[in-house]
Design an enzyme around this catalytic site. Structure first.
Site, PDB file in Angstrom:
ATOM      1  N   CYS A  68      41.948  32.537  52.642  1.00  0.00           N
ATOM      2  CA  CYS A  68      41.235  33.249  53.671  1.00  0.00           C
ATOM      3  C   CYS A  68      40.559  31.924  54.600  1.00  0.00           C
ATOM      4  O   CYS A  68      41.457  30.949  54.747  1.00  0.00           O
ATOM      5  CB  CYS A  68      39.783  33.022  53.274  1.00  0.00           C
ATOM      6  SG  CYS A  68      40.139  34.602  51.751  1.00  0.00           S
TER       7      CYS A  68
ATOM      8  N   TYR B   8      42.297  39.225  51.261  1.00  0.00           N
ATOM      9  CA  TYR B   8      42.026  40.459  52.612  1.00  0.00           C
ATOM     10  C   TYR B   8      43.934  40.978  51.918  1.00  0.00           C
ATOM     11  O   TYR B   8      45.176  40.297  51.462  1.00  0.00           O
ATOM     12  CB  TYR B   8      43.347  39.985  53.639  1.00  0.00           C
ATOM     13  CG  TYR B   8      41.583  38.833  54.440  1.00  0.00           C
ATOM     14  CD1 TYR B   8      40.961  40.051  54.724  1.00  0.00           C
ATOM     15  CD2 TYR B   8      41.615  37.377  54.507  1.00  0.00           C
ATOM     16  CE1 TYR B   8      39.880  39.351  54.939  1.00  0.00           C
ATOM     17  CE2 TYR B   8      40.598  37.509  54.912  1.00  0.00           C
ATOM     18  CZ  TYR B   8      38.979  37.967  55.446  1.00  0.00           C
ATOM     19  OH  TYR B   8      38.469  38.042  55.758  1.00  0.00           O
TER      20      TYR B   8
ATOM     21  N   HIS C 234      66.811   5.578  65.782  1.00  0.00           N
ATOM     22  CA  HIS C 234      66.180   6.468  64.537  1.00  0.00           C
ATOM     23  C   HIS C 234      66.811   7.458  63.644  1.00  0.00           C
ATOM     24  O   HIS C 234      67.629   8.227  64.405  1.00  0.00           O
ATOM     25  CB  HIS C 234      64.779   8.062  65.375  1.00  0.00           C
ATOM     26  CG  HIS C 234      63.846   7.897  64.552  1.00  0.00           C
ATOM     27  ND1 HIS C 234      63.395   7.798  63.211  1.00  0.00           N
ATOM     28  CD2 HIS C 234      63.632   9.623  64.317  1.00  0.00           C
ATOM     29  CE1 HIS C 234      63.101   8.592  62.747  1.00  0.00           C
ATOM     30  NE2 HIS C 234      62.995   9.675  63.521  1.00  0.00           N
TER      31      HIS C 234
ATOM     32  N   ARG D 213      67.542  13.685  69.450  1.00  0.00           N
ATOM     33  CA  ARG D 213      66.223  14.281  70.131  1.00  0.00           C
ATOM     34  C   ARG D 213      65.460  13.757  71.178  1.00  0.00           C
ATOM     35  O   ARG D 213      65.616  14.132  71.938  1.00  0.00           O
ATOM     36  CB  ARG D 213      65.420  14.300  68.666  1.00  0.00           C
ATOM     37  CG  ARG D 213      63.599  14.285  68.910  1.00  0.00           C
ATOM     38  CD  ARG D 213      62.649  14.561  67.592  1.00  0.00           C
ATOM     39  NE  ARG D 213      62.438  13.030  67.402  1.00  0.00           N
ATOM     40  CZ  ARG D 213      61.636  12.322  66.766  1.00  0.00           C
ATOM     41  NH1 ARG D 213      61.214  13.135  65.525  1.00  0.00           N
ATOM     42  NH2 ARG D 213      61.448  10.873  66.369  1.00  0.00           N
TER      43      ARG D 213
ATOM     44  N   LYS E 210      50.287   7.367  64.150  1.00  0.00           N
ATOM     45  CA  LYS E 210      50.760   8.533  64.663  1.00  0.00           C
ATOM     46  C   LYS E 210      49.577   9.542  63.973  1.00  0.00           C
ATOM     47  O   LYS E 210      49.774   9.629  62.995  1.00  0.00           O
ATOM     48  CB  LYS E 210      52.145   9.173  64.784  1.00  0.00           C
ATOM     49  CG  LYS E 210      53.063   9.121  64.128  1.00  0.00           C
ATOM     50  CD  LYS E 210      54.476   9.533  64.341  1.00  0.00           C
ATOM     51  CE  LYS E 210      55.130  10.193  63.500  1.00  0.00           C
ATOM     52  NZ  LYS E 210      56.669   9.732  63.658  1.00  0.00           N
TER      53      LYS E 210
ATOM     54  N   ASP F 136      38.324  30.182  55.848  1.00  0.00           N
ATOM     55  CA  ASP F 136      37.385  29.435  54.862  1.00  0.00           C
ATOM     56  C   ASP F 136      37.192  29.442  53.706  1.00  0.00           C
ATOM     57  O   ASP F 136      36.327  28.301  52.855  1.00  0.00           O
ATOM     58  CB  ASP F 136      35.726  29.389  55.841  1.00  0.00           C
ATOM     59  CG  ASP F 136      36.462  29.601  56.955  1.00  0.00           C
ATOM     60  OD1 ASP F 136      36.538  29.113  58.035  1.00  0.00           O
ATOM     61  OD2 ASP F 136      35.561  31.075  57.523  1.00  0.00           O
TER      62      ASP F 136
ATOM     63  N   ARG G 283      59.865   0.685  61.021  1.00  0.00           N
ATOM     64  CA  ARG G 283      58.776   1.421  61.716  1.00  0.00           C
ATOM     65  C   ARG G 283      58.073   2.262  60.204  1.00  0.00           C
ATOM     66  O   ARG G 283      58.932   3.356  59.741  1.00  0.00           O
ATOM     67  CB  ARG G 283      59.382   2.230  62.463  1.00  0.00           C
ATOM     68  CG  ARG G 283      59.929   1.698  63.654  1.00  0.00           C
ATOM     69  CD  ARG G 283      60.112   2.634  64.435  1.00  0.00           C
ATOM     70  NE  ARG G 283      60.640   3.577  64.020  1.00  0.00           N
ATOM     71  CZ  ARG G 283      62.362   3.608  64.724  1.00  0.00           C
ATOM     72  NH1 ARG G 283      63.136   2.525  64.941  1.00  0.00           N
ATOM     73  NH2 ARG G 283      63.018   4.895  63.993  1.00  0.00           N
TER      74      ARG G 283
HETATM   75  C1  LIG Z   1      57.456   8.951  62.761  1.00  0.00           C
HETATM   76  C2  LIG Z   1      58.587   8.154  63.553  1.00  0.00           C
HETATM   77  C3  LIG Z   1      59.066   7.019  61.997  1.00  0.00           C
HETATM   78  C4  LIG Z   1      58.080   7.032  61.034  1.00  0.00           C
HETATM   79  O1  LIG Z   1      58.717   7.550  59.399  1.00  0.00           O
HETATM   80  P1  LIG Z   1      58.967   7.706  58.568  1.00  0.00           P
HETATM   81  O2  LIG Z   1      59.340   8.835  57.671  1.00  0.00           O
HETATM   82  O3  LIG Z   1      56.664   8.734  57.612  1.00  0.00           O
HETATM   83  O4  LIG Z   1      58.190   6.328  57.341  1.00  0.00           O
HETATM   84  C5  LIG Z   1      59.533   6.070  62.499  1.00  0.00           C
HETATM   85  N1  LIG Z   1      59.995   6.359  63.351  1.00  0.00           N
HETATM   86  C6  LIG Z   1      59.850   6.974  64.951  1.00  0.00           C
HETATM   87  C7  LIG Z   1      61.078   7.339  65.875  1.00  0.00           C
HETATM   88  C8  LIG Z   1      59.386   8.170  64.765  1.00  0.00           C
HETATM   89  O5  LIG Z   1      59.093   9.143  64.852  1.00  0.00           O
END
Ligand SMILES: *Cc1c(COP(=O)(O)O)cnc(C)c1O
Length: 382
Positions: free
Chosen positions: A319, A272, A168, A139, A42, A321, A227
């Site tokens: 800044c 700045y 998750h 979530r 992602k 750039d 994952r």
């Molecule tokens: C981003 C994500 C992951 C990967 O997480 P890492 O901490 O980068 O390994 C796994 N599962 C879900 C649902 C995520 O959104």
């Protein structure tokens, strides 16, 4: 290493070591213990460039990928990535036809989404469903006590293949990950309630949980997917995780050039708003990189830049750039710095992405994924 840049390209670039990525994949696979990896690509592979990353993952035998959004999945499909691909986001009903057209696995995030999936399967075409259980992250996902009925209803719907049950974790990268066990217990109860009807794939662990070995459940004879995101890129999402990444290599190095040098007198301020003032005559290097490249303005408090082997503090406001760094006294060690020298924002020769992130009050994922389209991603072998 210190030659001035030539040509018309960007002075700031993110070097992407595909060798380091390859090394990391092999290192992680060697520890998989029967689990099968899902490469999380992602946010353009956390800023590293999803196409190159997807290609290397496939070459290394990682055949399953995940992205956050439908648009990311469609973009990958349009560039020819035909891998097994899961979209982690909650779909809106109007998006489901695109899942059918592009052959994407869909997250079942609520009972309403389950109904929309059943309708799409009847009216548009077949769908592969990954039923997500909310075990405490709060979530996305179905309540644990609602999940078994939804799984069974989808299993009874022609055109829907319930391929996986997943959840998750909220605390896998924290100093005290005890809540992982609570989530695992809640998830196990759903698997148990389904018995023989549990889908063939189960996925719970993210990268942090995997490298720390936080979960040992076997989920019956179900196939365990993991994952893996940041760990592929050699990134730690929290300081407490850094030791668990021993053996992994950072894939990205962010490097720019010194474009201007000057000595400012005692009492003069830089950038700045004049938030930093020299207490003594100070050599200042101006670098080609700013917040429009994705660097946090918070780097003005404690950020560091590597030049000629030394670490130098960011001074004054970042800044759009450019940013400025102090090389110290005009006759000090920084005196050797020349216009055109490399300046490393993170990676070899500079601070780690994790160190730079902690200076800016954030995590390395936000630094790498926050780099904007102005920064070229340059594959290097190293
Ligand atoms: C981003 C994500 C992951 C990967 O997480 P890492 O901490 O980068 O390994 C796994 N599962 C879900 C649902 C995520 O959104």
């Amino acid at each position: 290493m210190h030659e001035p840049a030539d040509g018309e390209g960007s002075l700031l670039r993110a070097e992407i070591s595909l060798d380091a990525l390859r090394h990391n994949v092999r290192h992680l696979l060697a520890r998989a213990d029967g689990a099968e990896p899902v490469g999380v690509v992602k946010a353009d592979a956390y800023g590293h460039g999803a196409l190159d990353v997807a290609r290397v993952l496939r070459e290394e035998g990682v055949v399953r990928l995940a992205v956050a959004t439908l648009a990311e999945a469609v973009a990958l499909r349009e560039t020819g990535v035909d891998a097994w691909l899961l979209v982690l986001a909650a779909p809106l009903p109007g998006q489901l036809g695109a899942y059918v057209r592009h052959g994407l696995a869909v997250t079942v995030s609520s009972p309403d989404v389950a109904e929309a999936i059943a309708e799409t399967a009847r009216e548009v075409g077949p769908l592969v469903a990954h039923v997500k259980v909310d075990t405490g992250m709060h979530r996305l996902g179905l309540a644990p006590d609602a999940a078994p009925a939804v799984v069974r209803a989808l299993q009874a719907t022609p055109g829907v293949e319930v391929e996986a049950l997943w959840t998750h974790l909220a605390t896998a990268d924290t100093a005290d990950p005890a809540f992982v066990q609570t989530q695992a217990t809640r998830f196990q109860a759903v698997v148990d309630a389904l018995g023989d009807d549990a889908p063939p794939l189960v996925h719970v662990e993210n990268g942090p949980a995997f490298v720390r070995g936080l979960l040992t459940e076997a989920w019956g004879d179900r196939r365990r997917l993991v994952r893996l995101g940041g760990v592929l890129y050699g990134l730690a999402s929290a300081p407490s995780l850094v030791p668990d990444l021993a053996g992994l290599r950072p894939v990205m190095r962010l490097v720019t050039r010194v474009v201007h040098l000057q000595t400012v007198a005692a009492g003069e301020a830089v950038s700045y708003g004049q938030t930093w003032r020299a207490e003594a005559p100070t050599r200042i290097a101006t670098l080609a990189a700013g917040y429009a490249d994705g660097l946090p303005r918070a780097l003005q408090q404690g950020g560091e830049v590597g030049i000629r082997g030394g670490l130098h503090p960011v001074v004054g406001r970042v800044c759009m750039d450019m940013l400025m760094t102090s090389l110290g006294a005009p006759d000090g060690p920084g005196a050797a710095v020349r216009v055109g020298d490399e300046a490393v924002l993170w990676g070899s020769g500079g601070p780690s992405a994790e160190a730079q992130a902690s200076h800016a009050g954030t995590l390395s994922y936000e630094l790498t994924s926050g780099l904007t389209a102005r920064v070229p991603r340059v594959p290097v072998s190293r």
